[in-house]
Design a protein around this motif. Sequence first.
Motif, PDB file in Angstrom:
ATOM      1  N   UNK A 184       0.815  -1.206   0.000  1.00 46.99           N
ATOM      2  CA  UNK A 184       0.000   0.000   0.000  1.00 46.99           C
ATOM      3  C   UNK A 184       0.852   1.261   0.000  1.00 46.99           C
ATOM      4  N   UNK A 185       0.805   2.012  -1.052  1.00 47.94           N
ATOM      5  CA  UNK A 185       1.563   3.250  -1.149  1.00 47.94           C
ATOM      6  C   UNK A 185       0.651   4.450  -1.399  1.00 47.94           C
ATOM      7  N   UNK A 208      -8.403   2.289   7.023  1.00 50.83           N
ATOM      8  CA  UNK A 208      -8.142   2.564   8.433  1.00 50.83           C
ATOM      9  C   UNK A 208      -9.418   2.914   9.179  1.00 50.83           C
ATOM     10  N   UNK A 209     -10.443   3.373   8.493  1.00 51.43           N
ATOM     11  CA  UNK A 209     -11.709   3.741   9.119  1.00 51.43           C
ATOM     12  C   UNK A 209     -12.759   2.650   8.986  1.00 51.43           C
ATOM     13  N   UNK A 253      -3.176  -1.137   8.852  1.00 52.95           N
ATOM     14  CA  UNK A 253      -2.261  -0.198   9.509  1.00 52.95           C
ATOM     15  C   UNK A 253      -1.032  -0.882  10.100  1.00 52.95           C
ATOM     16  N   UNK A 254      -1.091  -2.180  10.326  1.00 53.02           N
ATOM     17  CA  UNK A 254       0.086  -2.871  10.846  1.00 53.02           C
ATOM     18  C   UNK A 254       1.217  -2.935   9.818  1.00 53.02           C
ATOM     19  N   UNK A 255       0.852  -3.024   8.510  1.00 54.50           N
ATOM     20  CA  UNK A 255       1.867  -3.290   7.491  1.00 54.50           C
ATOM     21  C   UNK A 255       1.986  -2.215   6.425  1.00 54.50           C
ATOM     22  N   UNK A 256       1.109  -1.225   6.404  1.00 50.82           N
ATOM     23  CA  UNK A 256       1.173  -0.201   5.345  1.00 50.82           C
ATOM     24  C   UNK A 256       2.494   0.557   5.409  1.00 50.82           C
ATOM     25  N   UNK A 268      -3.304   1.275  16.936  1.00 52.45           N
ATOM     26  CA  UNK A 268      -2.503   0.302  16.180  1.00 52.45           C
ATOM     27  C   UNK A 268      -1.193   0.938  15.744  1.00 52.45           C
ATOM     28  N   UNK A 269      -1.267   2.193  15.261  1.00 53.65           N
ATOM     29  CA  UNK A 269      -0.052   2.881  14.812  1.00 53.65           C
ATOM     30  C   UNK A 269       0.899   3.129  15.987  1.00 53.65           C
ATOM     31  N   UNK A 270       0.318   3.401  17.148  1.00 54.49           N
ATOM     32  CA  UNK A 270       1.176   3.669  18.305  1.00 54.49           C
ATOM     33  C   UNK A 270       1.994   2.446  18.703  1.00 54.49           C
TER      34      UNK A 270
END
Length: 536
Positions: A64-65, A74-75, A85-88, A109-111
């Motif tokens: 994903x770019x 994400x929503x 969001x774990x791998x993007x 998740x990002x945190x």
Amino acid sequence: MRQAPADRRASIVAWRQLTDILAQRGNQLGDADIRRSLHALAVLRPDIPETVRRDCARAIARHGRFAPLVAFYANDVPAVSAIMLRDARLPEADWLALLPATGAMARSVLAGRRDLPRAVTRALASLGSGSVALPQPATMAQDDPVPATEMPVAAEAEAGPSQISELVRRIDKYQSTRSQPDLPRAPRAAFLFETGADGVIHWVDGVTRGAVIGLSIAEAAFGGEPGTDGVAAGAFRQRAEIINARMLLEGTPAEAGEWRFSALPWFDPATGQFRGYRASARRPQRNETPYGRTASEDSGDSIRQLIHELRSPLNAISGFAQIISGQMFGPVNQSYRAMAETIVADAASVQSIIDDLETAARTSVAVAAPLPEEVVDIGAIVTQVESDLAALLADQRVDLSISRVGGPFLGLAGDAATRRMVGRLLTALIDVSEPGAILVGQLVTESRHDDMLQLRIVRPATIRFATAADLLDPGFSPEGEAPGAAVLSLGFSLRLVDSLARGCGGRLDIGHNALTLHLPSANSKAEVGLEVQQGE
């Protein structure tokens, strides 16, 4: 996006296609197309099962770019957004633009990631602990290790239509401030694609996916339907290389029409198992334009110039071979003499082909000069052609039987032209006949057709059900085996015969059961009537 999905299956297909296009080429699309695509995904999402959405997120996450698509996923529900969001992998600027468009659970998740740019980590910290939701011990996705936690009350309040509207608004704002220039969207003249082991195309790059995905190269398409020709089908059965096969597409003007493609089979390096084909397609060149396409005004001149350039080296090769064969410069070893005689015979065959090409170029002119009319014995010409084809018949293991009905068989056509018409017609049909077949025909003079003589040849079994358009198409091959095809295709030969016949007032008819060559008769009505009475 132009089509409203008719059922759930069509909605899932549209969801997968839109996701894949945005993931691969989102940064190359215009703002209007991006907005329409994201809106279409938002409309489709309620009808797409969560398992499908998770599978799509897992498939594109590491690749994903495109920030707006990452923000969209994400929503989604936590089980979907966590996978994305774990791998993007996004640039720092895209992460900073995306954070305001994410919810508390997504930011949690990002945190937990340790590979984000330092500026993104500081931005998350600056939002405070209140912006990060604590995981709740709720449900767990059975086929996914990520906990499918429940959204907090504040997040639930945003889960309605207002969330989608806000997301689209934020993405629009992001797109408006994006500094990347719009890329030109001119139609491309080439594209790439891959097939699976079943021959069905499952990946394409360069044209709209809907125009190509799902087509098969394992079976020839007929009747103008989208698909590939018999050359590709034959090569697929042998797992052989495909070179310049034909493909017909439907869709927008940029992609519809005829293409030429070449492909190589690929195999699993570990097991050697056949996995499919990898191919590149291009628009056909002028010399590859099929029968029925409008030719340019100077096409005849170009062909004649090509023929002139072919004849010069051919005459030189044949001349030197004749010198060696005739030992004009002294004694020559027998093996060299035999080789030279073979070259002379091959040169004569090529010369015959060149003569056919020249005749086709001459007769394709809008106003062609009529052939000189002379009375010829077509019955004797057919007999002579049968004798000339004896070697070919023996080589192909085909029997030829042409009976006579009525008579006499006097026609108004040039002797050389008649020999070429009859010879080319019979040769083409022998070439496509199966070994052991019997080619049956009749040379007919009938009272109700006293102005024409007819040479009827029953269709060989290999072309029994082919349409007239297929038979006149130079790319058509009954078996699809390009290596075994004749030097001049069946379509070229039939069109040459028809052109020569029309030049002397006749024609070639392609019927359901037989091909009939009509030639002007030189028999008077009285002679025909007398022959019929004598026959009775």
